[in-house]
Scaffold this motif. Sequence first.
Motif, PDB file in Angstrom:
ATOM      1  N   ARG A   3       0.840  -1.190   0.000  1.00  0.00           N
ATOM      2  CA  ARG A   3       0.000   0.000   0.000  1.00  0.00           C
ATOM      3  C   ARG A   3       0.878   1.244   0.000  1.00  0.00           C
ATOM      4  NH1 ARG A   3      -5.274   1.058   0.864  1.00  0.00           N
ATOM      5  NH2 ARG A   3      -5.681  -1.165   1.101  1.00  0.00           N
ATOM      6  N   ASP A   4       1.937   1.197   0.753  1.00  0.00           N
ATOM      7  CA  ASP A   4       2.867   2.324   0.739  1.00  0.00           C
ATOM      8  C   ASP A   4       3.461   2.508  -0.654  1.00  0.00           C
ATOM      9  OD1 ASP A   4       4.144   1.616   4.075  1.00  0.00           O
ATOM     10  OD2 ASP A   4       2.386   2.746   3.385  1.00  0.00           O
ATOM     11  N   ALA A   5       3.794   1.389  -1.270  1.00  0.00           N
ATOM     12  CA  ALA A   5       4.370   1.483  -2.614  1.00  0.00           C
ATOM     13  C   ALA A   5       3.346   2.063  -3.585  1.00  0.00           C
ATOM     14  CB  ALA A   5       4.830   0.099  -3.087  1.00  0.00           C
ATOM     15  N   ALA A   6       2.094   1.665  -3.425  1.00  0.00           N
ATOM     16  CA  ALA A   6       1.047   2.207  -4.291  1.00  0.00           C
ATOM     17  C   ALA A   6       0.894   3.706  -4.069  1.00  0.00           C
ATOM     18  CB  ALA A   6      -0.268   1.485  -4.021  1.00  0.00           C
ATOM     19  N   ALA A   7       0.958   4.118  -2.824  1.00  0.00           N
ATOM     20  CA  ALA A   7       0.857   5.550  -2.533  1.00  0.00           C
ATOM     21  C   ALA A   7       2.020   6.311  -3.162  1.00  0.00           C
ATOM     22  CB  ALA A   7       0.821   5.759  -1.018  1.00  0.00           C
ATOM     23  N   GLN A   8       3.191   5.720  -3.091  1.00  0.00           N
ATOM     24  CA  GLN A   8       4.346   6.372  -3.715  1.00  0.00           C
ATOM     25  C   GLN A   8       4.172   6.456  -5.221  1.00  0.00           C
ATOM     26  OE1 GLN A   8       7.964   4.426  -2.593  1.00  0.00           O
ATOM     27  NE2 GLN A   8       7.792   4.985  -0.434  1.00  0.00           N
ATOM     28  N   PRO A  45      -4.458  -4.108  -6.870  1.00  0.00           N
ATOM     29  CA  PRO A  45      -4.500  -5.419  -7.549  1.00  0.00           C
ATOM     30  C   PRO A  45      -3.506  -5.507  -8.707  1.00  0.00           C
ATOM     31  CG  PRO A  45      -6.722  -4.579  -7.179  1.00  0.00           C
ATOM     32  CD  PRO A  45      -5.783  -3.466  -6.871  1.00  0.00           C
ATOM     33  N   ARG A  46      -3.427  -4.428  -9.475  1.00  0.00           N
ATOM     34  CA  ARG A  46      -2.491  -4.437 -10.606  1.00  0.00           C
ATOM     35  C   ARG A  46      -1.054  -4.505 -10.113  1.00  0.00           C
ATOM     36  NH1 ARG A  46      -3.053  -2.438 -15.786  1.00  0.00           N
ATOM     37  NH2 ARG A  46      -5.232  -2.993 -15.496  1.00  0.00           N
ATOM     38  N   LEU A  47      -0.805  -3.801  -9.044  1.00  0.00           N
ATOM     39  CA  LEU A  47       0.553  -3.778  -8.503  1.00  0.00           C
ATOM     40  C   LEU A  47       0.963  -5.162  -7.999  1.00  0.00           C
ATOM     41  CD1 LEU A  47       2.551  -1.468  -8.319  1.00  0.00           C
ATOM     42  CD2 LEU A  47       1.817  -1.076  -5.971  1.00  0.00           C
ATOM     43  N   ARG A  48       0.033  -5.789  -7.344  1.00  0.00           N
ATOM     44  CA  ARG A  48       0.351  -7.114  -6.811  1.00  0.00           C
ATOM     45  C   ARG A  48       0.608  -8.105  -7.947  1.00  0.00           C
ATOM     46  NH1 ARG A  48      -3.696  -7.620  -3.623  1.00  0.00           N
ATOM     47  NH2 ARG A  48      -2.649  -6.952  -1.736  1.00  0.00           N
ATOM     48  N   ALA A  49      -0.246  -8.053  -8.961  1.00  0.00           N
ATOM     49  CA  ALA A  49      -0.077  -8.970 -10.094  1.00  0.00           C
ATOM     50  C   ALA A  49       1.262  -8.738 -10.778  1.00  0.00           C
ATOM     51  CB  ALA A  49      -1.221  -8.783 -11.095  1.00  0.00           C
ATOM     52  N   THR A  50       1.646  -7.495 -10.898  1.00  0.00           N
ATOM     53  CA  THR A  50       2.916  -7.184 -11.544  1.00  0.00           C
ATOM     54  C   THR A  50       4.087  -7.701 -10.719  1.00  0.00           C
ATOM     55  OG1 THR A  50       1.940  -5.208 -12.525  1.00  0.00           O
ATOM     56  CG2 THR A  50       4.339  -5.294 -12.421  1.00  0.00           C
ATOM     57  N   LEU A  51       3.994  -7.500  -9.431  1.00  0.00           N
ATOM     58  CA  LEU A  51       5.073  -7.989  -8.563  1.00  0.00           C
ATOM     59  C   LEU A  51       5.199  -9.500  -8.654  1.00  0.00           C
ATOM     60  CD1 LEU A  51       4.680  -5.789  -5.370  1.00  0.00           C
ATOM     61  CD2 LEU A  51       6.722  -6.013  -6.773  1.00  0.00           C
ATOM     62  N   ASP A  52       4.054 -10.174  -8.629  1.00  0.00           N
ATOM     63  CA  ASP A  52       4.089 -11.629  -8.721  1.00  0.00           C
ATOM     64  C   ASP A  52       4.719 -12.096 -10.028  1.00  0.00           C
ATOM     65  OD1 ASP A  52       0.923 -12.279  -6.992  1.00  0.00           O
ATOM     66  OD2 ASP A  52       2.967 -11.927  -6.263  1.00  0.00           O
ATOM     67  N   LYS A  53       4.372 -11.397 -11.082  1.00  0.00           N
ATOM     68  CA  LYS A  53       4.790 -11.845 -12.404  1.00  0.00           C
ATOM     69  C   LYS A  53       6.270 -11.597 -12.654  1.00  0.00           C
ATOM     70  CE  LYS A  53       3.529 -11.184 -17.240  1.00  0.00           C
ATOM     71  NZ  LYS A  53       2.633 -10.439 -18.169  1.00  0.00           N
ATOM     72  N   TYR A  54       6.736 -10.450 -12.216  1.00  0.00           N
ATOM     73  CA  TYR A  54       8.077 -10.046 -12.634  1.00  0.00           C
ATOM     74  C   TYR A  54       9.128 -10.088 -11.545  1.00  0.00           C
ATOM     75  CZ  TYR A  54       5.977  -8.387 -16.951  1.00  0.00           C
ATOM     76  OH  TYR A  54       5.334  -8.313 -18.154  1.00  0.00           O
ATOM     77  N   SER A 113      13.140  -8.585  -0.674  1.00  0.00           N
ATOM     78  CA  SER A 113      12.979  -7.751   0.510  1.00  0.00           C
ATOM     79  C   SER A 113      12.078  -6.561   0.187  1.00  0.00           C
ATOM     80  CB  SER A 113      14.350  -7.236   0.966  1.00  0.00           C
ATOM     81  OG  SER A 113      14.921  -6.416  -0.047  1.00  0.00           O
ATOM     82  N   THR A 114      11.728  -5.861   1.250  1.00  0.00           N
ATOM     83  CA  THR A 114      10.868  -4.679   1.076  1.00  0.00           C
ATOM     84  C   THR A 114      11.565  -3.634   0.222  1.00  0.00           C
ATOM     85  OG1 THR A 114       9.964  -5.112   3.272  1.00  0.00           O
ATOM     86  CG2 THR A 114       9.533  -2.947   2.319  1.00  0.00           C
ATOM     87  N   GLN A 115      12.868  -3.527   0.416  1.00  0.00           N
ATOM     88  CA  GLN A 115      13.602  -2.540  -0.379  1.00  0.00           C
ATOM     89  C   GLN A 115      13.585  -2.912  -1.855  1.00  0.00           C
ATOM     90  OE1 GLN A 115      14.715  -3.883   2.398  1.00  0.00           O
ATOM     91  NE2 GLN A 115      14.988  -2.151   3.787  1.00  0.00           N
ATOM     92  N   GLU A 116      13.714  -4.211  -2.115  1.00  0.00           N
ATOM     93  CA  GLU A 116      13.692  -4.625  -3.516  1.00  0.00           C
ATOM     94  C   GLU A 116      12.324  -4.394  -4.127  1.00  0.00           C
ATOM     95  OE1 GLU A 116      14.994  -8.591  -2.888  1.00  0.00           O
ATOM     96  OE2 GLU A 116      17.015  -8.195  -3.651  1.00  0.00           O
ATOM     97  N   ILE A 117      11.299  -4.650  -3.352  1.00  0.00           N
ATOM     98  CA  ILE A 117       9.937  -4.385  -3.841  1.00  0.00           C
ATOM     99  C   ILE A 117       9.756  -2.903  -4.106  1.00  0.00           C
ATOM    100  CG2 ILE A 117       7.514  -4.424  -3.171  1.00  0.00           C
ATOM    101  CD1 ILE A 117       8.081  -7.015  -1.662  1.00  0.00           C
ATOM    102  N   ALA A 118      10.219  -2.091  -3.160  1.00  0.00           N
ATOM    103  CA  ALA A 118      10.071  -0.642  -3.335  1.00  0.00           C
ATOM    104  C   ALA A 118      10.852  -0.172  -4.561  1.00  0.00           C
ATOM    105  CB  ALA A 118      10.559   0.078  -2.077  1.00  0.00           C
ATOM    106  N   LYS A 119      12.020  -0.742  -4.746  1.00  0.00           N
ATOM    107  CA  LYS A 119      12.825  -0.361  -5.901  1.00  0.00           C
ATOM    108  C   LYS A 119      12.134  -0.765  -7.198  1.00  0.00           C
ATOM    109  CE  LYS A 119      17.394  -1.062  -7.939  1.00  0.00           C
ATOM    110  NZ  LYS A 119      18.669  -1.800  -7.835  1.00  0.00           N
ATOM    111  N   PHE A 120      11.539  -1.940  -7.204  1.00  0.00           N
ATOM    112  CA  PHE A 120      10.847  -2.396  -8.408  1.00  0.00           C
ATOM    113  C   PHE A 120       9.645  -1.504  -8.693  1.00  0.00           C
ATOM    114  CE2 PHE A 120       9.609  -5.266 -11.648  1.00  0.00           C
ATOM    115  CZ  PHE A 120       8.240  -5.359 -11.600  1.00  0.00           C
ATOM    116  N   VAL A 121       8.878  -1.184  -7.658  1.00  0.00           N
ATOM    117  CA  VAL A 121       7.703  -0.329  -7.860  1.00  0.00           C
ATOM    118  C   VAL A 121       8.127   1.051  -8.332  1.00  0.00           C
ATOM    119  CG1 VAL A 121       5.765   0.782  -6.685  1.00  0.00           C
ATOM    120  CG2 VAL A 121       6.310  -1.602  -6.196  1.00  0.00           C
ATOM    121  N   ALA A 122       9.264   1.516  -7.816  1.00  0.00           N
ATOM    122  CA  ALA A 122       9.746   2.835  -8.232  1.00  0.00           C
ATOM    123  C   ALA A 122      10.125   2.856  -9.706  1.00  0.00           C
ATOM    124  CB  ALA A 122      10.945   3.239  -7.375  1.00  0.00           C
TER     125      ALA A 122
END
Lengths: 462, 318
Positions: free
Chosen positions: B15-20, B38-47, B56-65
Amino acid sequence: MKLDFDKEMDALLRNLPDATRERAAAASLTNSTRRERDENARGATLHLDADELSAYAENALPAATRARYVAHLADCATCRRLATNIAMAADVAGALERNNAAERAPAEAATVASGWRARLASFFSPRALLYAAPVLALLVAGTAIFTVMQTYQRGAKQFVRVIPREQAEREEAATAGQLAEPDKAQEPPRAIAVSEPTPGAISKGAPPAAVAPAPSARQTGEPEKAETIARVDKNETDAQRSSALAPVAQPTGPEIVSLPTETRQVQKTADDDAVRVEDRAIATPSTATPPVKETAEVTKTPGREEAREKRVEEVAVTGGNKVANAAPDRTDQTDSRRSGPADAEKQNKRVEGFTASRPAAPKTEIKSAPIGKARRSVPPAMSGGASESSGETRSVAGRQFRRQSGAWVDTAYQASTSLTNVTRGSEHYRALVADEPELRRVAEQLGGEVIVLWKNRAYRIR
Amino acid sequence: MRRSRPAPTDDLSLRDAAAQLLSRAADARSLKEDAILPRLRATLDKYLLRDQPEASTQEIAKFVASLRADELILVIACERGDETAWRDLMESYRATVLSAARGASAGEAEAVELAQSVWAELYGLREREDGRPAGKLAYYSGCGSLGGWLRAVVGQLGVDRHRRSSRLVQTEEDADFDRLMNDGDHDRGVFSVEAAPDPERALAERQAAETVRAALARVIAGLAAEDRLLVKLYYFDGLRLREAGAVLGVHEATASRRLTRLHAEIRRGVETLLVAEHRWTPEEISRTLADVAARLDADFSQALIAGAASVERREERR
């Protein structure tokens, strides 16, 4: 890019028959299919979807995910072709080159800097200094000697004045006897006065010595002490006119200025507005000089319609007198020493100068040419042609653009038309201009912000 | 292997990543975090999480960024029926879709039709349960650019169309050329044994060449995926080194060095196979490779000529 590689292997690979290629593809596909089926229990499609293809082609995937897609692309010609098309359209190669150049720039700068520093340091090593020090000392000494010599040679000052013809004749008569006695040339200067104080000794009472003709250097036997006077009678209609550079002192007072100098002939060109002044004498200040009737520097002469007679006299002053090399004066420029009223006459001017006995310095001519208009550099022709500017409008690709608020606006554009913003270099821009070379030309030739109406659509290209 | 859903704490970070992501967008189009989760979660799962389940959370945040915030929000807004978003989408990417369609079509009319089909696919011809159209936009993750994604969509649709009509039109240039080569061979007898001055020698040479080619195919198939991809991009697809490097995601110089290394590696592999399976001596190998390479060059040139002649004869017959 030249490849230095195995030519035999390159020929073998390049000319592989399709059957061999298919065999290689089938062999690898079998392996990859087996792997993918193990990984994906759902047995999903083997091809990459559009999102995966675009993300891969644009290098937007994590490394582990990318490696998975590489394995598929290596064995799937269809997906490989699509990924290639996307990568080409996105100019991935260009982005890689730019990144590579940006990464190498600091390293190269550091390498170059370190190379420079090393080289510079080598110049100041003890061994280098051992040989360089004497050479440097020699250079410095030579420069100093040269400077001193130049200063000494320029010690002579020249005085040039323009006096009316009648006065010149009077002065000639008065000083004729004085010039015959070279010794007396060492006396304070003859009657040349200047309106502005200048270095040199000035004594009153003696008529301007510059007027009197001086014997030649051979006559006196002492070249350094010879006095020569050269007179040049000039006709007003003649192409050459003379003018003095230095302002002329009050003709009434017998002002004498001791200004040994070397004179150079002052001539005037045929052009009325052109004055050649080669030298200018610097007179020593005596007293406050009233405004002179004649001006030493005359940048412009009256029209040729009046017949006038000019006379240029050069007087060589022997040593002992201060000689000042008059700096060439571009008399076509305003001169602070010009006196206004006297200039109005501009008749019967005479330039007098004292020259040193030594050979005259090279004459320098100063010509006041009309100020030429600087050539306006023509902007290089734009590649592709079909572009011209006229004031605030330009014509490109058969369309008229006017400058408006810092942007080039298509004259056919109406404010009511909705605008589509397009940024140069973006995907949208590349797609737009890929099929519209004329639109590309508009965007490239105009530069900056461009609003163009294209196929009933308005685009703002920035 | 089924992947476990993220833990509740991961939802918080998501949720924080989505807000960012929303904050990064120039125009959030009135969307909230719930709209893009939902789109964010699907993307994370896929890629990300598929290959790195323990990211890690940092890697997730980096990917979302790294996701394309503006484009993803635009697509999600279009999916939710935002007419303004649709208008912006069509205005901004009309040229991209048409340009991609031209590249995948034979003519302008076909390209326009393909582009219109793409827009229809994007909008969705079917309806979802909530009554909204279900289109291909749902498959855009924001990982790559929207323009690149649209090009891929157009390309895939174009390929599908070609395959549907492939019974009538020959689309594969390689297959075409291969058939022409065979026709040319029969017409000119380039590879006919009877035309060779020494039939036995010619047969031996052909067998040796076939052995070398088979070894090559096996060695290429056994290369690492990235090496194999480079070989195929450069030699099979005919790309330039710069283009092949772009597909691989490396600079042209890097691709060049890899190719040089691959030549040596392939040669070693071929020699090893020939020695192990056919008992060739090193001298025989080097001589045969040189002969085959030279002959392949000559054969290729002759095949080009034969193919062109065959095309001319077909035209005459028509």
